[in-house]
Design a protein around this motif. Sequence first.
Motif, PDB file in Angstrom:
ATOM      1  N   GLY A 172       0.776  -1.226   0.000  1.00 38.82           N
ATOM      2  CA  GLY A 172       0.000   0.000   0.000  1.00 38.82           C
ATOM      3  C   GLY A 172       0.807   1.275   0.000  1.00 38.82           C
ATOM      4  O   GLY A 172       0.265   2.343   0.272  1.00 38.82           O
ATOM      5  N   LYS A 173       2.090   1.204  -0.296  1.00 42.80           N
ATOM      6  CA  LYS A 173       2.915   2.412  -0.346  1.00 42.80           C
ATOM      7  C   LYS A 173       4.014   2.253  -1.385  1.00 42.80           C
ATOM      8  O   LYS A 173       4.306   1.151  -1.848  1.00 42.80           O
ATOM      9  CB  LYS A 173       3.516   2.723   1.017  1.00 42.80           C
ATOM     10  CG  LYS A 173       4.504   1.684   1.513  1.00 42.80           C
ATOM     11  CD  LYS A 173       5.072   2.073   2.858  1.00 42.80           C
ATOM     12  CE  LYS A 173       6.170   1.092   3.268  1.00 42.80           C
ATOM     13  NZ  LYS A 173       6.842   1.527   4.490  1.00 42.80           N
ATOM     14  N   VAL A 174       4.627   3.380  -1.741  1.00 44.26           N
ATOM     15  CA  VAL A 174       5.762   3.367  -2.672  1.00 44.26           C
ATOM     16  C   VAL A 174       7.019   3.129  -1.835  1.00 44.26           C
ATOM     17  O   VAL A 174       7.387   3.958  -1.008  1.00 44.26           O
ATOM     18  CB  VAL A 174       5.884   4.711  -3.425  1.00 44.26           C
ATOM     19  CG1 VAL A 174       7.087   4.695  -4.346  1.00 44.26           C
ATOM     20  CG2 VAL A 174       4.619   5.002  -4.204  1.00 44.26           C
ATOM     21  N   ASP A 175       7.647   1.990  -2.017  1.00 42.99           N
ATOM     22  CA  ASP A 175       8.876   1.697  -1.287  1.00 42.99           C
ATOM     23  C   ASP A 175      10.020   2.525  -1.855  1.00 42.99           C
ATOM     24  O   ASP A 175      10.073   2.799  -3.057  1.00 42.99           O
ATOM     25  CB  ASP A 175       9.205   0.210  -1.374  1.00 42.99           C
ATOM     26  CG  ASP A 175       8.164  -0.643  -0.661  1.00 42.99           C
ATOM     27  OD1 ASP A 175       7.699  -0.215   0.405  1.00 42.99           O
ATOM     28  OD2 ASP A 175       7.829  -1.719  -1.182  1.00 42.99           O
ATOM     29  N   ARG A 176      10.923   2.921  -0.974  1.00 46.08           N
ATOM     30  CA  ARG A 176      12.046   3.780  -1.361  1.00 46.08           C
ATOM     31  C   ARG A 176      13.343   3.225  -0.811  1.00 46.08           C
ATOM     32  O   ARG A 176      13.355   2.542   0.206  1.00 46.08           O
ATOM     33  CB  ARG A 176      11.827   5.198  -0.830  1.00 46.08           C
ATOM     34  CG  ARG A 176      10.565   5.846  -1.379  1.00 46.08           C
ATOM     35  CD  ARG A 176      10.326   7.204  -0.754  1.00 46.08           C
ATOM     36  NE  ARG A 176       9.102   7.795  -1.229  1.00 46.08           N
ATOM     37  CZ  ARG A 176       8.974   8.466  -2.363  1.00 46.08           C
ATOM     38  NH1 ARG A 176      10.026   8.618  -3.155  1.00 46.08           N
ATOM     39  NH2 ARG A 176       7.824   8.975  -2.729  1.00 46.08           N
ATOM     40  N   ASN A 177      14.445   3.589  -1.470  1.00 41.96           N
ATOM     41  CA  ASN A 177      15.753   3.181  -0.982  1.00 41.96           C
ATOM     42  C   ASN A 177      16.247   4.186   0.065  1.00 41.96           C
ATOM     43  O   ASN A 177      15.534   5.129   0.426  1.00 41.96           O
ATOM     44  CB  ASN A 177      16.750   3.003  -2.142  1.00 41.96           C
ATOM     45  CG  ASN A 177      17.057   4.291  -2.867  1.00 41.96           C
ATOM     46  OD1 ASN A 177      16.834   5.393  -2.363  1.00 41.96           O
ATOM     47  ND2 ASN A 177      17.576   4.170  -4.080  1.00 41.96           N
ATOM     48  N   ALA A 178      17.460   4.019   0.532  1.00 49.46           N
ATOM     49  CA  ALA A 178      18.022   4.879   1.578  1.00 49.46           C
ATOM     50  C   ALA A 178      18.126   6.336   1.147  1.00 49.46           C
ATOM     51  O   ALA A 178      18.160   7.243   1.984  1.00 49.46           O
ATOM     52  CB  ALA A 178      19.396   4.358   1.992  1.00 49.46           C
ATOM     53  N   TYR A 179      18.163   6.597  -0.147  1.00 44.39           N
ATOM     54  CA  TYR A 179      18.258   7.964  -0.670  1.00 44.39           C
ATOM     55  C   TYR A 179      16.892   8.576  -0.960  1.00 44.39           C
ATOM     56  O   TYR A 179      16.803   9.712  -1.409  1.00 44.39           O
ATOM     57  CB  TYR A 179      19.122   7.998  -1.930  1.00 44.39           C
ATOM     58  CG  TYR A 179      20.510   7.488  -1.696  1.00 44.39           C
ATOM     59  CD1 TYR A 179      21.447   8.262  -1.016  1.00 44.39           C
ATOM     60  CD2 TYR A 179      20.886   6.226  -2.116  1.00 44.39           C
ATOM     61  CE1 TYR A 179      22.725   7.796  -0.770  1.00 44.39           C
ATOM     62  CE2 TYR A 179      22.153   5.748  -1.883  1.00 44.39           C
ATOM     63  CZ  TYR A 179      23.071   6.530  -1.206  1.00 44.39           C
ATOM     64  OH  TYR A 179      24.330   6.069  -0.967  1.00 44.39           O
ATOM     65  N   GLY A 180      15.835   7.807  -0.759  1.00 41.97           N
ATOM     66  CA  GLY A 180      14.487   8.304  -0.996  1.00 41.97           C
ATOM     67  C   GLY A 180      13.951   8.048  -2.390  1.00 41.97           C
ATOM     68  O   GLY A 180      12.822   8.411  -2.702  1.00 41.97           O
ATOM     69  N   ALA A 181      14.740   7.410  -3.236  1.00 47.18           N
ATOM     70  CA  ALA A 181      14.305   7.113  -4.607  1.00 47.18           C
ATOM     71  C   ALA A 181      13.365   5.907  -4.599  1.00 47.18           C
ATOM     72  O   ALA A 181      13.584   4.945  -3.857  1.00 47.18           O
ATOM     73  CB  ALA A 181      15.504   6.829  -5.500  1.00 47.18           C
TER      74      ALA A 181
ATOM     75  N   PRO B 171      11.115  12.743 -14.810  1.00 43.07           N
ATOM     76  CA  PRO B 171      11.679  13.527 -13.715  1.00 43.07           C
ATOM     77  C   PRO B 171      13.189  13.405 -13.633  1.00 43.07           C
ATOM     78  O   PRO B 171      13.796  12.552 -14.272  1.00 43.07           O
ATOM     79  CB  PRO B 171      11.036  12.889 -12.484  1.00 43.07           C
ATOM     80  CG  PRO B 171      10.795  11.477 -12.903  1.00 43.07           C
ATOM     81  CD  PRO B 171      10.463  11.541 -14.374  1.00 43.07           C
ATOM     82  N   VAL B 172      13.779  14.258 -12.828  1.00 41.13           N
ATOM     83  CA  VAL B 172      15.204  14.163 -12.514  1.00 41.13           C
ATOM     84  C   VAL B 172      15.399  12.881 -11.723  1.00 41.13           C
ATOM     85  O   VAL B 172      14.565  12.540 -10.873  1.00 41.13           O
ATOM     86  CB  VAL B 172      15.646  15.392 -11.692  1.00 41.13           C
ATOM     87  CG1 VAL B 172      17.090  15.266 -11.263  1.00 41.13           C
ATOM     88  CG2 VAL B 172      15.409  16.666 -12.478  1.00 41.13           C
ATOM     89  N   ALA B 173      16.472  12.154 -11.982  1.00 43.19           N
ATOM     90  CA  ALA B 173      16.726  10.879 -11.305  1.00 43.19           C
ATOM     91  C   ALA B 173      16.614  11.034  -9.788  1.00 43.19           C
ATOM     92  O   ALA B 173      17.176  11.947  -9.201  1.00 43.19           O
ATOM     93  CB  ALA B 173      18.094  10.354 -11.684  1.00 43.19           C
ATOM     94  N   GLY B 174      15.843  10.127  -9.179  1.00 39.09           N
ATOM     95  CA  GLY B 174      15.707  10.112  -7.733  1.00 39.09           C
ATOM     96  C   GLY B 174      14.692  11.082  -7.166  1.00 39.09           C
ATOM     97  O   GLY B 174      14.525  11.159  -5.960  1.00 39.09           O
ATOM     98  N   GLN B 175      14.003  11.834  -8.024  1.00 39.83           N
ATOM     99  CA  GLN B 175      13.024  12.803  -7.541  1.00 39.83           C
ATOM    100  C   GLN B 175      11.686  12.579  -8.228  1.00 39.83           C
ATOM    101  O   GLN B 175      11.639  12.232  -9.404  1.00 39.83           O
ATOM    102  CB  GLN B 175      13.480  14.226  -7.835  1.00 39.83           C
ATOM    103  CG  GLN B 175      14.743  14.639  -7.161  1.00 39.83           C
ATOM    104  CD  GLN B 175      15.120  16.077  -7.548  1.00 39.83           C
ATOM    105  OE1 GLN B 175      14.348  16.791  -8.159  1.00 39.83           O
ATOM    106  NE2 GLN B 175      16.316  16.474  -7.186  1.00 39.83           N
ATOM    107  N   LEU B 176      10.618  12.805  -7.491  1.00 44.93           N
ATOM    108  CA  LEU B 176       9.311  12.797  -8.129  1.00 44.93           C
ATOM    109  C   LEU B 176       9.162  14.102  -8.895  1.00 44.93           C
ATOM    110  O   LEU B 176       9.685  15.134  -8.477  1.00 44.93           O
ATOM    111  CB  LEU B 176       8.206  12.661  -7.083  1.00 44.93           C
ATOM    112  CG  LEU B 176       8.118  11.301  -6.410  1.00 44.93           C
ATOM    113  CD1 LEU B 176       7.040  11.313  -5.339  1.00 44.93           C
ATOM    114  CD2 LEU B 176       7.832  10.210  -7.420  1.00 44.93           C
ATOM    115  N   PRO B 177       8.475  14.085 -10.021  1.00 39.93           N
ATOM    116  CA  PRO B 177       8.331  15.302 -10.822  1.00 39.93           C
ATOM    117  C   PRO B 177       7.409  16.311 -10.154  1.00 39.93           C
ATOM    118  O   PRO B 177       6.584  15.961  -9.314  1.00 39.93           O
ATOM    119  CB  PRO B 177       7.736  14.789 -12.120  1.00 39.93           C
ATOM    120  CG  PRO B 177       6.995  13.572 -11.718  1.00 39.93           C
ATOM    121  CD  PRO B 177       7.796  12.954 -10.611  1.00 39.93           C
TER     122      PRO B 177
END
Length: 76
Positions: free
Chosen positions: A28-37, A49-55
Amino acid sequence: AKDHTFSFNSIEQGFYAVMVVHDVNSNGKVDRNAYGAPTEPLGVSGQLPVAGQLPSFNSSSFRAGAKPVRVNVLLF
């Protein structure tokens, strides 16, 4: 790699953005790595979007309203 169609009926004219998530592990959620991506497949309307960021909303938005609009979602 299949196409999917979603319809939103009776929406007010205005600017919208679309984001889709493939919740691979159904938590039920968007999983992310340690950097937030995001670590699960995402797609957005508009520009990639720019790599690692939501647009931003501005880079993903499109005008919709009275007439049908076809929106391509870019996967990243």
